[in-house]
Design an enzyme around this catalytic site. Structure first.
Site, PDB file in Angstrom:
ATOM      1  N   PHE A 181       2.912  18.884  22.065  1.00 46.79           N
ATOM      2  CA  PHE A 181       3.866  17.504  22.400  1.00 46.79           C
ATOM      3  C   PHE A 181       3.981  16.729  20.992  1.00 46.79           C
ATOM      4  O   PHE A 181       4.735  15.905  20.899  1.00 46.79           O
ATOM      5  CB  PHE A 181       3.268  16.733  23.616  1.00 46.79           C
ATOM      6  N   LYS A 182       2.976  16.877  20.133  1.00 48.26           N
ATOM      7  CA  LYS A 182       2.799  16.246  18.831  1.00 48.26           C
ATOM      8  C   LYS A 182       4.140  15.967  18.091  1.00 48.26           C
ATOM      9  O   LYS A 182       4.581  15.167  17.500  1.00 48.26           O
ATOM     10  CB  LYS A 182       1.487  16.548  18.141  1.00 48.26           C
TER      11      LYS A 182
END
Ligand SMILES: *Cc1c(COP(=O)(O)O)cnc(C)c1O
Length: 486
Positions: A107-108
């Protein structure tokens, strides 16, 4: 919008300054002066890049609307395979918000694919011409996502520090094979907190800053202590809500609970901002692995970093000092002096205790729970066998906690933070197979067993040359920083 430091309200900066600087000089984090109120229904009608431009634009008021529209369009289109903020149904009233369709499969990417564009524009806005040296401490996913986002960005150098043996082999290779003329990667002896503490020390060292300034170099951070890391993450909470609306699962105004696998408290804090902006969020549930310092804090009001550190199968959550919690403490107490005192206590004694009123206010928005290693494995298997849903270890931490906290009639969205193929050995073993030692063989076996394809960027890793193999002590991070020339 103005931003204050959590430890000194007199330090007021613009959004460009907050992003270019990362951390306030006295060690505080930048927080917005207010929570912008938005028209949620209107936002829910937008596509992902438009929604991102609108939400980010509420905070980054010194960036032009045209710039933000263009930047979000190029960031969240093809690079996310058309699946930015994709919500997958898992079981009755339970959903997975799949945040791993970006280039590095965690998700980063949401923040770190946009951040470099925000930084370059911030420097332009401020008329600054210095070289930016980005130092990143990572437990795995941040490092690769930052390297991918910043490689070959003009005027930027990036050095990434990860704990030896603290990442999966795939995560290590993702970093060690990074291309680009402005990137460097170091393994640091110790755990994530050793690496993070080493990097933080450099940021707090005025002498280092002065020596770099002589060479026209300025330090900046890509860790989630930078506001530019947090703000893009607010968007997918809205996107999840919009999809539930469109699917007819809720009507406007219905509350939705979110369960977030948490380490540095950045991802879940973005949900708090979404809620404060008017999104009908019920509970934000903070899910921890065996490093359950946040479960204890949210239950008792005492934060104790002085405790045993566990290496788990969800390494990106193996954290004892959750930096972003400081921002929540500021918003809840409204007092820079109080936050400064709490952080001083944390630095000096390894713990702090908030006032009962503070804990009560926090508990109104946040639930919590944690999962043992056995429960994580059991959860991966149960979701696969019962729902045909394949998830990674971090997501499984949250699924397990979500099940315990599920409220009748309230949809539960679990943030799915990494592709299961990023942690193939752990996932295979959880499914009851003996995992091969080699991550790539494990990846292939996981494909064969589940009939899911591994993301192309991960499968291609085994053919790439390793560029970085240096191992250093945490104390040498400062020397690395000082080795840069303009
Ligand atoms: C970073 C990370 C987390 C934790 O997110 P925080 O913002 O640090 O709380 C959870 N899962 C994965 C896969 C991550 O990479």
């Amino acid at each position: 919008m103005q931003f204050y430091s959590t430890r000194d309200r007199n330090r007021v900066v613009t959004s460009s300054e907050a992003i270019a600087q990362g951390l306030s000089d006295e060690g505080g984090l930048f927080v917005p002066a207010s929570f912008p109120q938005v028209d949620v229904q209107a936002l829910c009608a937008l596509d992902y890049p438009e929604m991102a431009a609108a939400i980010v634009g509420e905070y980054l008021t010194d960036y032009s609307k045209e710039f933000l529209a263009q930047a979000t369009k190029t960031t969240y289109g093809a690079a996310f395979g058309g699946k930015a903020g994709y919500l997958a149904p898992v079981s009755q009233d339970v959903y997975a918000l799949e945040l791993w369709h970006g280039p590095t499969c965690a998700f980063k990417d949401y923040a770190l694919q946009l951040m470099p564009k925000l930084l370059v524009e911030a420097k332009k806005n401020l008329g600054r011409t210095e070289k930016t040296l980005i130092l990143v401490a990572t437990s795995g996913d941040t490092g690769k996502a930052a390297l991918d986002g910043y490689h070959d960005i003009p005027g930027v150098e990036i050095a990434v520090f990860y704990p030896t043996g603290g990442t999966s082999e795939i995560q290590r290779l993702q970093m060690a094979t990074q291309e680009g003329g402005n990137v460097a990667v170091y393994a640091v002896r110790g755990n994530f907190d050793d690496a993070q503490t080493g990097v933080k020390k450099v940021f707090g060292d005025k002498a280092i800053a002065a020596r770099l300034a002589e060479r026209n170099i300025r330090l900046s951070s890509a860790n989630s202590i930078n506001w530019g890391r947090l703000v893009p993450q607010i968007v997918y909470y809205f996107a999840a809500y919009a999809q539930l609306l469109q699917a007819g699962k809720i009507v406007y105004g219905d509350k939705v609970d979110f369960c977030v696998p948490t380490g540095n408290f950045g991802d879940i804090l973005a949900g708090y901002y979404a809620k404060q902006m008017g999104l009908p969020v019920g509970k934000l549930i903070c899910a921890s692995n065996e490093n359950n310092v946040l479960t204890d804090f949210l239950t008792t009001g005492t934060y104790t970093a002085k405790r045993e550190f566990f290496k788990t199968t969800s390494p990106s959550m193996d954290i004892l000092v959750s930096s972003n919690l400081e921002r929540l403490l500021y918003h809840v107490t409204g007092s820079d002096a109080e936050v400064a005192a709490l952080m001083k206590s944390l630095a000096e004694t390894g713990s702090y205790t908030v006032r009962p009123e503070t804990l009560k206010t926090i508990q109104e928005s946040f639930g919590c729970g944690w999962s043992s290693e056995e429960q994580v494995a059991g959860e991966i298997r149960a979701r696969y066998e019962q729902n045909g849903y394949l998830c990674d270890t971090h997501t499984a931490v949250a699924f397990h906690v979500a099940e315990q906290q599920k409220r009748e009639g309230v949809p539960m969205v679990v943030l799915s933070t990494a592709s299961p193929f990023k942690f193939p050995r752990s996932v295979l073993e959880a499914l009851g197979h003996t995992a091969p030692q080699n991550d790539f063989e494990a990846m292939q076996e996981l494909e064969a067993v589940t009939h899911h394809d591994a993301p192309a960027s991960l499968a291609a890793l085994c053919q790439k040359a390793e560029r970085f193999s240096t191992v250093i002590d945490p104390a040498r991070i400062a020397q690395v920083a000082l080795s840069y020339e303009s």
